[in-house]
Write an enzyme that holds these catalytic residues in place. Structure first.
Site, short mmCIF file in Angstrom:
data_model
loop_
_atom_site.label_atom_id
_atom_site.label_comp_id
_atom_site.label_asym_id
_atom_site.label_seq_id
_atom_site.Cartn_x
_atom_site.Cartn_y
_atom_site.Cartn_z
N GLU A 65 100.26 51.31 -67.11
CA GLU A 65 100.56 51.74 -68.49
C GLU A 65 101.94 52.41 -68.57
O GLU A 65 102.68 52.20 -69.53
CB GLU A 65 99.46 52.68 -68.97
CG GLU A 65 98.11 51.97 -69.08
CD GLU A 65 96.97 52.93 -69.35
OE1 GLU A 65 96.59 53.69 -68.43
OE2 GLU A 65 96.46 52.94 -70.48
N ALA A 110 96.18 57.34 -63.16
CA ALA A 110 96.06 58.76 -63.45
C ALA A 110 95.32 59.40 -62.28
O ALA A 110 94.54 58.74 -61.58
CB ALA A 110 95.30 58.97 -64.75
N GLY A 136 96.91 54.08 -65.22
CA GLY A 136 98.02 54.76 -65.86
C GLY A 136 99.37 54.35 -65.28
O GLY A 136 100.40 54.44 -65.97
C1 HXC Z 1 94.03 60.37 -57.18
C2 HXC Z 1 94.53 58.79 -55.62
C3 HXC Z 1 94.58 57.78 -56.62
C4 HXC Z 1 94.35 58.18 -57.96
C5 HXC Z 1 94.99 56.86 -54.72
N1 HXC Z 1 94.77 58.17 -54.47
N2 HXC Z 1 94.86 56.61 -56.01
N3 HXC Z 1 94.26 60.06 -55.92
N4 HXC Z 1 94.08 59.48 -58.19
N5 HXC Z 1 94.42 57.31 -58.97
C6 HXC Z 1 94.81 58.85 -53.17
C7 HXC Z 1 93.58 58.55 -52.36
O1 HXC Z 1 92.51 59.39 -52.74
C8 HXC Z 1 94.10 58.86 -50.97
O2 HXC Z 1 94.11 60.27 -50.77
C9 HXC Z 1 95.55 58.41 -51.01
O3 HXC Z 1 95.89 58.36 -52.41
C10 HXC Z 1 95.71 57.00 -50.43
O4 HXC Z 1 94.82 56.14 -51.09
P1 HXC Z 1 93.83 55.15 -50.32
O5 HXC Z 1 92.73 54.80 -51.26
O6 HXC Z 1 93.43 55.73 -48.99
O7 HXC Z 1 94.80 53.89 -50.06
P2 HXC Z 1 94.40 52.37 -49.94
O8 HXC Z 1 93.15 52.21 -49.13
O9 HXC Z 1 95.64 51.68 -49.49
O10 HXC Z 1 94.04 51.90 -51.44
C11 HXC Z 1 95.02 51.88 -52.40
C12 HXC Z 1 94.36 51.74 -53.80
C13 HXC Z 1 93.29 52.80 -53.99
C14 HXC Z 1 93.77 50.32 -53.95
C15 HXC Z 1 95.50 51.88 -54.84
O11 HXC Z 1 93.83 54.06 -53.66
C16 HXC Z 1 92.70 52.88 -55.38
O12 HXC Z 1 91.89 52.05 -55.77
N6 HXC Z 1 93.11 53.92 -56.15
C17 HXC Z 1 92.58 54.17 -57.46
C18 HXC Z 1 93.10 53.17 -58.47
C19 HXC Z 1 92.53 53.44 -59.85
O13 HXC Z 1 91.31 53.39 -60.05
N7 HXC Z 1 93.40 53.75 -60.82
C20 HXC Z 1 93.01 54.03 -62.18
C21 HXC Z 1 92.83 55.52 -62.35
S1 HXC Z 1 92.25 55.98 -63.96
P3 HXC Z 1 93.29 60.98 -49.58
O14 HXC Z 1 93.53 62.44 -49.81
O15 HXC Z 1 91.88 60.55 -49.71
O16 HXC Z 1 93.95 60.44 -48.34
C22 HXC Z 1 93.58 55.89 -64.96
C23 HXC Z 1 93.38 56.26 -66.41
C24 HXC Z 1 94.66 56.30 -67.20
O17 HXC Z 1 94.66 55.57 -64.57
C25 HXC Z 1 94.48 56.96 -68.54
C26 HXC Z 1 94.71 58.45 -68.52
C27 HXC Z 1 94.64 59.17 -69.83
#
Ligand code: HXC
Length: 258
Positions: free
Chosen positions: A112, A65, A109
């Protein structure tokens, strides 16, 4: 219909819906999930579509998400809007089969969403995870429930509590994905699977989906009765007569969804 966060193509009875927020690794925001619900409803209502593929990019199916959209929200806002509740309910109402073709990250998400599809074909570079705990939250669109049903309590707890990622090979071993294919062949394999489904009687394919999904909802005896009644009901269709006649005449069946 034109979408800002999706690319939709329909070819040979297969609708391919590609999540398209490359700058955010296809992070799921309200707009994307709303558009996805609309695109799936469109595909469901389109007579030309017999199977759906949901996919992302080579680097990410979806990295979760959208954390930027969620970060400033309060409990009251999340609760009153039932955040993502209506969009995900709409996605799960899709009656035609949906294959998730997953390459790269399917996190939070994103994992999911893949699990809401009917089965997952994973590229060998796919990584699945429920890392929400690292953000001080937990899965919110089905992860604790669906992942547990797919892989069992121990592995599900491990994934949700440690936030570690699961490689494609482990995901296949654990039953999360149906098959793993070389990344370059992902769409080809997904298309071939979708094509196979598209050739079946749509009546039978949609009933398979209803019956298998029942296995998660009802006790075994109720599920068995539901399946048996669907099986019986197909004997009132031309497709059953055609399918069985074709077998006996050693030819390919021509299903007409009647
Ligand atoms: C918003 C995101 C994002 C996310 C990545 N980006 N994941 N933006 N929400 N979930 C953005 C980063 O901010 C970045 O933007 C660009 O995408 C590239 O990501 P990087 O981190 O620079 O890439 P990398 O180093 O290759 O790492 C990839 C990654 C990492 C390991 C996937 O991005 C990461 O850990 N993302 C978050 C994963 C996460 O925690 N997901 C769960 C979310 S909570 P910029 O602008 O900075 O370049 C969830 C709840 C669900 O899902 C329930 C909802 C009701």
């Amino acid at each position: 219909m034109a979408y800002e966060t999706l690319i939709v193509e329909i070819e040979d009875h297969v609708a391919t819906i590609k999540l398209n927020r490359p700058d955010a690794l296809n992070a799921l925001n309200t707009q994307l999930l709303g558009e996805l619900a609309d695109a799936l409803a469109d595909a469901d209502g389109n007579d030309k579509v017999r199977c759906i593929i949901l996919t992302g990019s080579a680097k990410a199916f979806a990295a979760g998400a959208d954390i930027k959209e969620m970060s400033e929200k309060t409990f009251v806002e999340m609760f009153l809007s039932d955040f993502f509740g209506s969009e995900t309910a709409a996605i799960c109402r899709t009656r035609k089969p949906i294959i998730a073709a997953v390459a790269g990250y399917a996190l939070g998400g994103g994992c999911e969403l893949a699990m809401m599809c009917d089965f997952i074909i994973a590229a060998d570079n796919a990584k699945f995870g429920q890392p929400e705990i690292n953000l001080g939250v937990l899965a919110g669109i089905g992860g604790t429930q669906r992942l547990t049903r797919f892989v069992g309590k121990s592995k599900s707890m491990d994934m949700h509590l440690t936030g570690r990622f699961m490689e494609a090979e482990e995901a296949e071993r654990a039953g999360l994905v149906s098959r793993v294919v070389p990344a370059k062949q992902l769409m080809e394999e997904a298309q071939a699977a979708a094509q196979k489904i598209a050739e079946k009687s749509q009546l039978a394919a949609m009933m398979v989906k209803e019956a298998v999904n029942r296995a998660y909802e009802v006790p075994l005896n109720e599920g068995l009765l539901f399946e048996r009644r669907l099986f019986h009901s197909l004997f009132n269709t031309e497709d059953q007569a055609e399918g069985m006649a074709a077998f006996m005449e050693k030819r390919t069946a021509q299903f007409r969804d009647r």
